[in-house]
Write a protein that holds these residues in place. Sequence first.
Motif, PDB file in Angstrom:
ATOM      1  N   GLU A  89       2.170 -51.720  -6.513  1.00  0.00           N
ATOM      2  CA  GLU A  89       1.608 -52.385  -7.508  1.00  0.00           C
ATOM      3  C   GLU A  89       2.371 -53.759  -7.687  1.00  0.00           C
ATOM      4  O   GLU A  89       1.895 -54.511  -8.460  1.00  0.00           O
ATOM      5  CB  GLU A  89       1.670 -51.396  -8.762  1.00  0.00           C
ATOM      6  CG  GLU A  89       0.874 -50.219  -8.829  1.00  0.00           C
ATOM      7  CD  GLU A  89      -0.771 -50.552  -8.788  1.00  0.00           C
ATOM      8  OE1 GLU A  89      -1.389 -51.274  -9.404  1.00  0.00           O
ATOM      9  OE2 GLU A  89      -1.385 -49.651  -7.881  1.00  0.00           O
ATOM     10  N   ALA A  90       3.548 -53.708  -7.315  1.00  0.00           N
ATOM     11  CA  ALA A  90       4.378 -54.890  -7.759  1.00  0.00           C
ATOM     12  C   ALA A  90       4.307 -55.852  -6.653  1.00  0.00           C
ATOM     13  O   ALA A  90       3.843 -55.893  -5.398  1.00  0.00           O
ATOM     14  CB  ALA A  90       5.964 -54.366  -7.615  1.00  0.00           C
ATOM     15  N   THR A  91       4.522 -57.201  -7.049  1.00  0.00           N
ATOM     16  CA  THR A  91       4.365 -58.446  -6.246  1.00  0.00           C
ATOM     17  C   THR A  91       6.082 -58.850  -6.196  1.00  0.00           C
ATOM     18  O   THR A  91       6.716 -58.720  -7.154  1.00  0.00           O
ATOM     19  CB  THR A  91       3.820 -59.719  -6.824  1.00  0.00           C
ATOM     20  OG1 THR A  91       2.380 -59.196  -6.833  1.00  0.00           O
ATOM     21  CG2 THR A  91       3.858 -60.935  -5.964  1.00  0.00           C
ATOM     22  N   GLN A  92       6.351 -58.945  -4.913  1.00  0.00           N
ATOM     23  CA  GLN A  92       7.957 -59.237  -4.690  1.00  0.00           C
ATOM     24  C   GLN A  92       7.930 -60.521  -3.760  1.00  0.00           C
ATOM     25  O   GLN A  92       7.387 -60.264  -2.639  1.00  0.00           O
ATOM     26  CB  GLN A  92       8.772 -57.933  -4.248  1.00  0.00           C
ATOM     27  CG  GLN A  92       8.622 -57.000  -5.189  1.00  0.00           C
ATOM     28  CD  GLN A  92       9.869 -55.879  -4.733  1.00  0.00           C
ATOM     29  OE1 GLN A  92      10.877 -55.908  -4.715  1.00  0.00           O
ATOM     30  NE2 GLN A  92       8.867 -54.812  -4.449  1.00  0.00           N
ATOM     31  N   TYR A  93       8.933 -61.176  -3.895  1.00  0.00           N
ATOM     32  CA  TYR A  93       9.072 -62.472  -2.829  1.00  0.00           C
ATOM     33  C   TYR A  93      10.610 -62.407  -2.515  1.00  0.00           C
ATOM     34  O   TYR A  93      11.408 -62.316  -3.499  1.00  0.00           O
ATOM     35  CB  TYR A  93       8.722 -63.776  -3.115  1.00  0.00           C
ATOM     36  CG  TYR A  93       7.191 -63.732  -3.399  1.00  0.00           C
ATOM     37  CD1 TYR A  93       6.455 -63.371  -2.571  1.00  0.00           C
ATOM     38  CD2 TYR A  93       6.675 -64.411  -4.575  1.00  0.00           C
ATOM     39  CE1 TYR A  93       4.937 -63.599  -2.845  1.00  0.00           C
ATOM     40  CE2 TYR A  93       5.306 -64.457  -4.925  1.00  0.00           C
ATOM     41  CZ  TYR A  93       4.536 -64.079  -3.941  1.00  0.00           C
ATOM     42  OH  TYR A  93       3.032 -64.133  -4.181  1.00  0.00           O
ATOM     43  N   PHE A  94      11.052 -62.633  -1.328  1.00  0.00           N
ATOM     44  CA  PHE A  94      12.564 -62.637  -1.149  1.00  0.00           C
ATOM     45  C   PHE A  94      13.009 -63.803  -0.084  1.00  0.00           C
ATOM     46  O   PHE A  94      12.212 -63.686   1.112  1.00  0.00           O
ATOM     47  CB  PHE A  94      13.182 -61.395  -1.165  1.00  0.00           C
ATOM     48  CG  PHE A  94      12.916 -60.689  -0.037  1.00  0.00           C
ATOM     49  CD1 PHE A  94      13.603 -60.725   1.324  1.00  0.00           C
ATOM     50  CD2 PHE A  94      11.961 -59.738   0.171  1.00  0.00           C
ATOM     51  CE1 PHE A  94      13.411 -60.075   2.324  1.00  0.00           C
ATOM     52  CE2 PHE A  94      11.415 -58.916   1.124  1.00  0.00           C
ATOM     53  CZ  PHE A  94      12.313 -59.305   2.519  1.00  0.00           C
ATOM     54  N   GLU A  95      13.934 -64.141  -0.180  1.00  0.00           N
ATOM     55  CA  GLU A  95      14.546 -65.223   1.039  1.00  0.00           C
ATOM     56  C   GLU A  95      15.874 -64.945   1.110  1.00  0.00           C
ATOM     57  O   GLU A  95      16.696 -64.635   0.152  1.00  0.00           O
ATOM     58  CB  GLU A  95      14.042 -66.692   0.780  1.00  0.00           C
ATOM     59  CG  GLU A  95      12.689 -67.015   0.824  1.00  0.00           C
ATOM     60  CD  GLU A  95      12.109 -67.047   2.206  1.00  0.00           C
ATOM     61  OE1 GLU A  95      12.922 -66.786   3.215  1.00  0.00           O
ATOM     62  OE2 GLU A  95      10.718 -66.777   2.288  1.00  0.00           O
ATOM     63  N   ALA A  96      16.471 -65.171   2.271  1.00  0.00           N
ATOM     64  CA  ALA A  96      17.841 -65.349   2.471  1.00  0.00           C
ATOM     65  C   ALA A  96      18.441 -66.493   3.068  1.00  0.00           C
ATOM     66  O   ALA A  96      17.536 -67.318   3.776  1.00  0.00           O
ATOM     67  CB  ALA A  96      18.275 -64.029   3.839  1.00  0.00           C
ATOM     68  N   TYR A  97      19.609 -66.799   2.792  1.00  0.00           N
ATOM     69  CA  TYR A  97      20.306 -68.021   2.916  1.00  0.00           C
ATOM     70  C   TYR A  97      21.555 -68.103   3.287  1.00  0.00           C
ATOM     71  O   TYR A  97      22.070 -66.994   2.949  1.00  0.00           O
ATOM     72  CB  TYR A  97      20.175 -68.969   1.542  1.00  0.00           C
ATOM     73  CG  TYR A  97      18.886 -69.217   1.004  1.00  0.00           C
ATOM     74  CD1 TYR A  97      18.055 -70.500   1.376  1.00  0.00           C
ATOM     75  CD2 TYR A  97      18.314 -68.255   0.242  1.00  0.00           C
ATOM     76  CE1 TYR A  97      16.896 -70.520   0.718  1.00  0.00           C
ATOM     77  CE2 TYR A  97      17.023 -68.562  -0.503  1.00  0.00           C
ATOM     78  CZ  TYR A  97      16.418 -69.642  -0.237  1.00  0.00           C
ATOM     79  OH  TYR A  97      15.006 -69.959  -0.538  1.00  0.00           O
ATOM     80  N   ARG A  98      22.127 -68.811   4.220  1.00  0.00           N
ATOM     81  CA  ARG A  98      23.626 -68.901   4.391  1.00  0.00           C
ATOM     82  C   ARG A  98      24.208 -70.133   3.735  1.00  0.00           C
ATOM     83  O   ARG A  98      23.844 -71.300   3.711  1.00  0.00           O
ATOM     84  CB  ARG A  98      23.734 -69.403   5.937  1.00  0.00           C
ATOM     85  CG  ARG A  98      25.043 -69.568   6.526  1.00  0.00           C
ATOM     86  CD  ARG A  98      25.105 -69.484   8.039  1.00  0.00           C
ATOM     87  NE  ARG A  98      24.367 -70.654   8.462  1.00  0.00           N
ATOM     88  CZ  ARG A  98      24.041 -71.603   8.511  1.00  0.00           C
ATOM     89  NH1 ARG A  98      25.216 -72.406   8.049  1.00  0.00           N
ATOM     90  NH2 ARG A  98      23.061 -72.524   9.278  1.00  0.00           N
ATOM     91  N   PRO A  99      25.229 -69.825   2.944  1.00  0.00           N
ATOM     92  CA  PRO A  99      25.766 -70.716   1.952  1.00  0.00           C
ATOM     93  C   PRO A  99      26.547 -71.736   2.895  1.00  0.00           C
ATOM     94  O   PRO A  99      27.319 -71.114   3.714  1.00  0.00           O
ATOM     95  CB  PRO A  99      26.518 -70.185   1.112  1.00  0.00           C
ATOM     96  CG  PRO A  99      26.443 -68.833   1.094  1.00  0.00           C
ATOM     97  CD  PRO A  99      25.643 -68.457   2.505  1.00  0.00           C
ATOM     98  N   ASP A 100      26.412 -72.775   2.872  1.00  0.00           N
ATOM     99  CA  ASP A 100      27.276 -73.903   3.947  1.00  0.00           C
ATOM    100  C   ASP A 100      27.359 -75.402   3.205  1.00  0.00           C
ATOM    101  O   ASP A 100      26.531 -76.167   2.771  1.00  0.00           O
ATOM    102  CB  ASP A 100      26.511 -74.157   4.929  1.00  0.00           C
ATOM    103  CG  ASP A 100      27.083 -74.961   6.270  1.00  0.00           C
ATOM    104  OD1 ASP A 100      28.384 -74.923   6.021  1.00  0.00           O
ATOM    105  OD2 ASP A 100      26.340 -75.220   7.230  1.00  0.00           O
ATOM    106  N   ASP A 101      28.873 -75.719   2.857  1.00  0.00           N
ATOM    107  CA  ASP A 101      28.959 -76.812   2.331  1.00  0.00           C
ATOM    108  C   ASP A 101      28.249 -77.278   1.144  1.00  0.00           C
ATOM    109  O   ASP A 101      27.612 -78.379   0.975  1.00  0.00           O
ATOM    110  CB  ASP A 101      28.857 -77.737   3.394  1.00  0.00           C
ATOM    111  CG  ASP A 101      29.658 -79.073   3.103  1.00  0.00           C
ATOM    112  OD1 ASP A 101      30.606 -79.096   2.342  1.00  0.00           O
ATOM    113  OD2 ASP A 101      29.307 -80.246   3.702  1.00  0.00           O
ATOM    114  N   GLY A 102      28.142 -76.189   0.305  1.00  0.00           N
ATOM    115  CA  GLY A 102      27.336 -76.475  -1.178  1.00  0.00           C
ATOM    116  C   GLY A 102      25.891 -76.489  -0.976  1.00  0.00           C
ATOM    117  O   GLY A 102      25.327 -76.953  -1.957  1.00  0.00           O
ATOM    118  N   GLN A 103      25.369 -76.353  -0.007  1.00  0.00           N
ATOM    119  CA  GLN A 103      23.754 -76.137   0.277  1.00  0.00           C
ATOM    120  C   GLN A 103      23.345 -74.548   0.753  1.00  0.00           C
ATOM    121  O   GLN A 103      24.385 -73.840   1.220  1.00  0.00           O
ATOM    122  CB  GLN A 103      23.290 -77.121   1.403  1.00  0.00           C
ATOM    123  CG  GLN A 103      23.545 -78.659   1.184  1.00  0.00           C
ATOM    124  CD  GLN A 103      23.214 -79.416   2.197  1.00  0.00           C
ATOM    125  OE1 GLN A 103      22.560 -78.914   3.257  1.00  0.00           O
ATOM    126  NE2 GLN A 103      23.034 -80.653   1.798  1.00  0.00           N
TER     127      GLN A 103
END
Length: 109
Positions: A89-103
């Motif tokens: 029933e739930a709506t979910q979104y996710f993303e993964a990131y690599r922290p690099d030099d403040g971004q």
Amino acid sequence: MEVPSGQDVVLSEVLIDDSPGEIWVRFRFVAPGIAREGGSVGHDAAAGDIDDLCATYALPYLEREGIEAARVVISLADRELPFGSADPEATQYFEAYRPDDGQCIWEGF
């Protein structure tokens, strides 16, 4: 918490996953606006919110707490859910990131 779409977003929890050789930090947010029924925020707008939360919330958190993460995962769910649970029933979104030099560098799977 303010995000570009204007929807209400609340931090649910921060989880640190110390996998072999890397630290992943998961920032889990509740965002009722993404709900399939009654929500007004679509996937594209939510994706912008996720990018923004990584840059404006997750990165400062990591720096403040002195955490050197290999990956940051930002997730939005339309309701509070225990980590790892399934709810059709739930709506979910996710993303993964690599922290690099403040971004936040998006890491597509």
